[in-house]
Scaffold this active site. Structure first.
Site, mmCIF file in Angstrom:
data_model
loop_
_atom_site.group_PDB
_atom_site.id
_atom_site.type_symbol
_atom_site.label_atom_id
_atom_site.label_comp_id
_atom_site.label_asym_id
_atom_site.label_seq_id
_atom_site.Cartn_x
_atom_site.Cartn_y
_atom_site.Cartn_z
ATOM 1 N N HIS A 68 0.826 -1.220 0.000
ATOM 2 C CA HIS A 68 0.000 0.000 0.000
ATOM 3 C C HIS A 68 0.858 1.268 0.000
ATOM 4 O O HIS A 68 0.318 2.377 -0.025
ATOM 5 C CB HIS A 68 -1.040 -0.031 1.132
ATOM 6 N N ASP A 112 -0.021 -7.608 1.683
ATOM 7 C CA ASP A 112 0.479 -6.229 1.674
ATOM 8 C C ASP A 112 2.008 -6.229 1.755
ATOM 9 O O ASP A 112 2.593 -5.958 2.805
ATOM 10 C CB ASP A 112 -0.141 -5.477 2.855
ATOM 11 N N SER A 211 3.996 2.744 7.921
ATOM 12 C CA SER A 211 3.705 1.606 7.070
ATOM 13 C C SER A 211 4.974 1.157 6.358
ATOM 14 O O SER A 211 5.794 1.979 5.977
ATOM 15 C CB SER A 211 2.728 2.033 5.991
#
Ligand SMILES: *[C@@H]1O[C@H](CO)[C@@H](O)[C@H](O)[C@H]1NC(C)=O
Ligand SMILES: *[C@@H]1O[C@H](CO)[C@@H](O)[C@H](O)[C@H]1NC(C)=O
Length: 261
Positions: A68, A112, A211
Site C-alpha cells: 500500500h 500487503d 507503514s
C-alpha cells in the site's frame, strides 16, 4: 465500531477523526543512531503529493516494504537517523522498479508486501546493512517480544512526525486479539498472511512507525507494518514475512536476470 486506518503518512489528509481520545502514544523512544542500519525511509510520489513510508534493506539491490506504499515513483533514503538533516551516512537511491505482490488486495489489505528494486547496488557499511529474512516462522508465537521502528507519527492526537528514528517493543498476540479486524468491514485479519502485535492493555503501538517498516523478532524481520485501528490503540496488523519467502526469492531472481515478473 472500529474504523481502520492504513498506517501510511499523508501530510495533508488524515483519516483520524478529531478527538479520538487515545491521547499520546509516544510509548516508544528514540533509537540509538544507526543501531538499525537496515532501515529505509521512503519518499513516494502519489498524484501531486509526496507521502512517506518505512522499509528495510534485504539485499544490496532490494528494499522490502508494504504494497500500500506504492506510488508513481519512489526514492529510498538509507543510512539516516534524522531525515531532516543531511547526515554524512545518508544515501538517496531511486527505485528502478516497484514489485507489489500480484495478489495484493487494496480492500482487505491481504498480501500487503512489495519489493523495490534499487537503481544501483548500495554500498554497505557500518550505517547501511541488510536485515536477515526469517529462517522460520516459529519466532512469532504469541507472547514473543518484537520491536518496530519508524519515522511516523508520534501521537494519534496530532499529525507531527518524528525527524529521528523511533522504536518501540511490542508483544505478539494471538489471532483473537485482532478479531476486530473482520471482513464485514475491511481490512480484515488473516492469520496465514498476517501477524497481530501490540498489547491492548498497553499504549505501545506502531502508529509512530510508518507503514512498510519492519517488525523485528530475534534479529530477523518477521513482519511489515500494514494497518491498525484509527484510534491508534494496539494491536496492529503486520504482513507475515515468512509466508512470502518463496515469492521474495523468486521476484529478486527474476528481476535481477531481467525476466518478466
Ligand atoms: C556512520 O554515521 C556516523 C554518524 O553520522 C559517522 O560518524 C560514521 O563515520 C558513519 N560510519 C560510516 C561507516 O559511514
Ligand atoms: C491533522 O491533519 C488534518 C488534515 O490536514 C487536519 O484536519 C487535522 O486538524 C490535523 N490534526 C491535528 C491534531 O493537527
Amino acid at each position: 465500531m472500529l474504523r481502520m486506518l492504513i498506517l501510511i503518512l499523508l501530510p495533508v489528509a488524515c483519516l483520524l477523526p478529531p478527538g479520538t481520545g487515545a491521547g499520546e502514544i509516544i510509548c516508544g523512544h528514540e533509537a540509538k543512531p544507526h543501531s538499525r542500519p537496515y532501515m529505509a525511509y521512503l519518499e513516494i510520489r502519489r498524484g501531486n503529493k509526496n507521502i512517506a513510508c518505512g522499509g528495510f534493506l534485504v539485499s544490496k539491490n532490494f528494499v522490502l516494504t508494504a504494497a500500500h506504499c506504492n506510488g508513481a515513483s519512489i526514492t529510498v533514503l538509507l543510512g539516516a537517523h534524522n531525515i531532516n538533516k543531511q547526515e554524512q551516512s545518508q544515501q538517496w537511491i531511486r527505485v528502478r522498479r516497484a514489485i507489489p505482490h500480484w495478489k495484493y488486495n487494496d480492500e482487505t489489505l491481504n498480501n500487503d508486501i512489495m519489493l523495490l528494486q534499487l537503481e544501483r547496488a548500495v554500498a554497505l557499511n557500518g550505517n547501511i546493512s541488510l536485515i536477515p529474512l526469517p529462517t522460520s516462522g516459529q519466532q512469532v508465537r504469541p507472547g514473543t517480544v518484537c520491536s518496530v521502528a519508524g519515522w511516523g507519527r508520534r501521537s494519534s492526537s496530532n499529525n507531527d512526525t518524528s525527524p529521528t528514528l523511533l522504536e518501540v517493543d511490542l508483544k505478539v498476540q494471538d489471532s483473537e486479539a485482532c478479531g476486530n479486524f473482520h471482513c464485514q468491514m475491511p481490512p480484515c485479519y488473516d492469520p496465514l498472511t498476517m501477524i497481530c502485535a501490540g498489547d491492548r492493555h498497553q499504549c505501545q503501538n506502531s502508529l509512530q512507525g510508518d507503514s512498510g517498516g519492519p517488525l523485528v523478532c530475534g534479529g530477523q524481520v518477521q513482519g511489515i507494518v500494514s494497518f491498525g485501528s484509527t484510534s491508534g490503540s494496539p494491536p496492529s496488523v503486520y504482513t507475515r514475512v515468512y509466508t512470502f519467502i518463496p515469492w521474495i526469492h523468486e521476484m529478486m531472481k527474476r528481476s535481477q536476470s531481467g525476466d518478466p515478473l
